[in-house]
Design an enzyme around this catalytic site. Sequence first.
Site, PDB file in Angstrom:
ATOM      1  N   ASP A 187     -10.425   7.607  24.493  1.00  0.00           N
ATOM      2  CA  ASP A 187      -9.351   7.756  25.481  1.00  0.00           C
ATOM      3  C   ASP A 187      -8.070   7.071  25.011  1.00  0.00           C
ATOM      4  O   ASP A 187      -8.033   5.855  24.841  1.00  0.00           O
ATOM      5  CB  ASP A 187      -9.825   7.133  26.804  1.00  0.00           C
ATOM      6  CG  ASP A 187      -8.826   7.304  27.937  1.00  0.00           C
ATOM      7  OD1 ASP A 187      -7.824   8.021  27.760  1.00  0.00           O
ATOM      8  OD2 ASP A 187      -9.064   6.714  29.020  1.00  0.00           O
ATOM      9  N   ASP A 218      -7.484   8.310  36.179  1.00  0.00           N
ATOM     10  CA  ASP A 218      -7.250   6.907  35.818  1.00  0.00           C
ATOM     11  C   ASP A 218      -6.865   6.121  37.063  1.00  0.00           C
ATOM     12  O   ASP A 218      -5.897   6.466  37.731  1.00  0.00           O
ATOM     13  CB  ASP A 218      -6.110   6.826  34.793  1.00  0.00           C
ATOM     14  CG  ASP A 218      -6.537   7.326  33.425  1.00  0.00           C
ATOM     15  OD1 ASP A 218      -7.482   6.746  32.856  1.00  0.00           O
ATOM     16  OD2 ASP A 218      -5.933   8.294  32.930  1.00  0.00           O
TER      17      ASP A 218
END
Length: 224
Positions: A170, A31
């Site tokens: 996600d 991320d």
Amino acid sequence: MKISASFLAEKKIEKAIYKLDHTDADYIHVDVVDGKFVDGKKIPLRKLKKIYKLTSKRLDVHLMVKKPKKYIKKFVTMNAERIIIHLELKKDLEKNLELIHKFGIKNGLAINPNTDISYLEPYLDKIDSILVMSVMPGYGGQKFIENTTTRLIEIKKMLLQHPNIEIMVDGGINEDTIEFVKIADIVVSGSYITKSKNYQDQIDKLRQKKKNRDHLDIPKRMES
Ligand code: DX5
Ligand code: ZN
């Protein structure tokens, strides 16, 4: 269903990646937050750039950044299976999706929980993956947003003519919420795995190996 493991919620990144590398997770989910596209947990780029050296697993790179171009160029040399940018950027989306393909890497669009899925339509010929956010992007450890299931079903319908596009989900995935996202091809899970001592146990639970084994157990009354 494949599992991509996120370490965003962790402080000791190297240790978490070492432990993830020793599981059967399919990918490591990276991320990247720039603090401009969204407010969130920023991990310094110099640290992120070392990740691929710590694991033999391929990375999926989730760029939560306003200007993806410079990040794409950095991550193409880091064993990335796919690089995902956000649909909400609007600007230069096509250009950046093409840029990722030029480097021979799968591309993808991430879509936030409050973005209308019809905005994906113009890009369906140009993408390999859709990352459906089931939390607002920025931080690990948030609660799964329940209407994600309906959105996943609608996206699956939208992809009837594009069966090769991978659907990913996600945010907030654990052994309970995974029941609601089974339609996805790849599930990203972070804190559920990394907040536990035994990462592999958690991954097994996500894959429901444990549950299946339980079903096979011989009932006590039949054992004698
Ligand atoms: C949220 C991130 C997610 C997050 C997943 O901005 O995109 O990848 O780290 O972590 P959990 O599973 O803890 O929600
Ligand atoms: Zn992510």
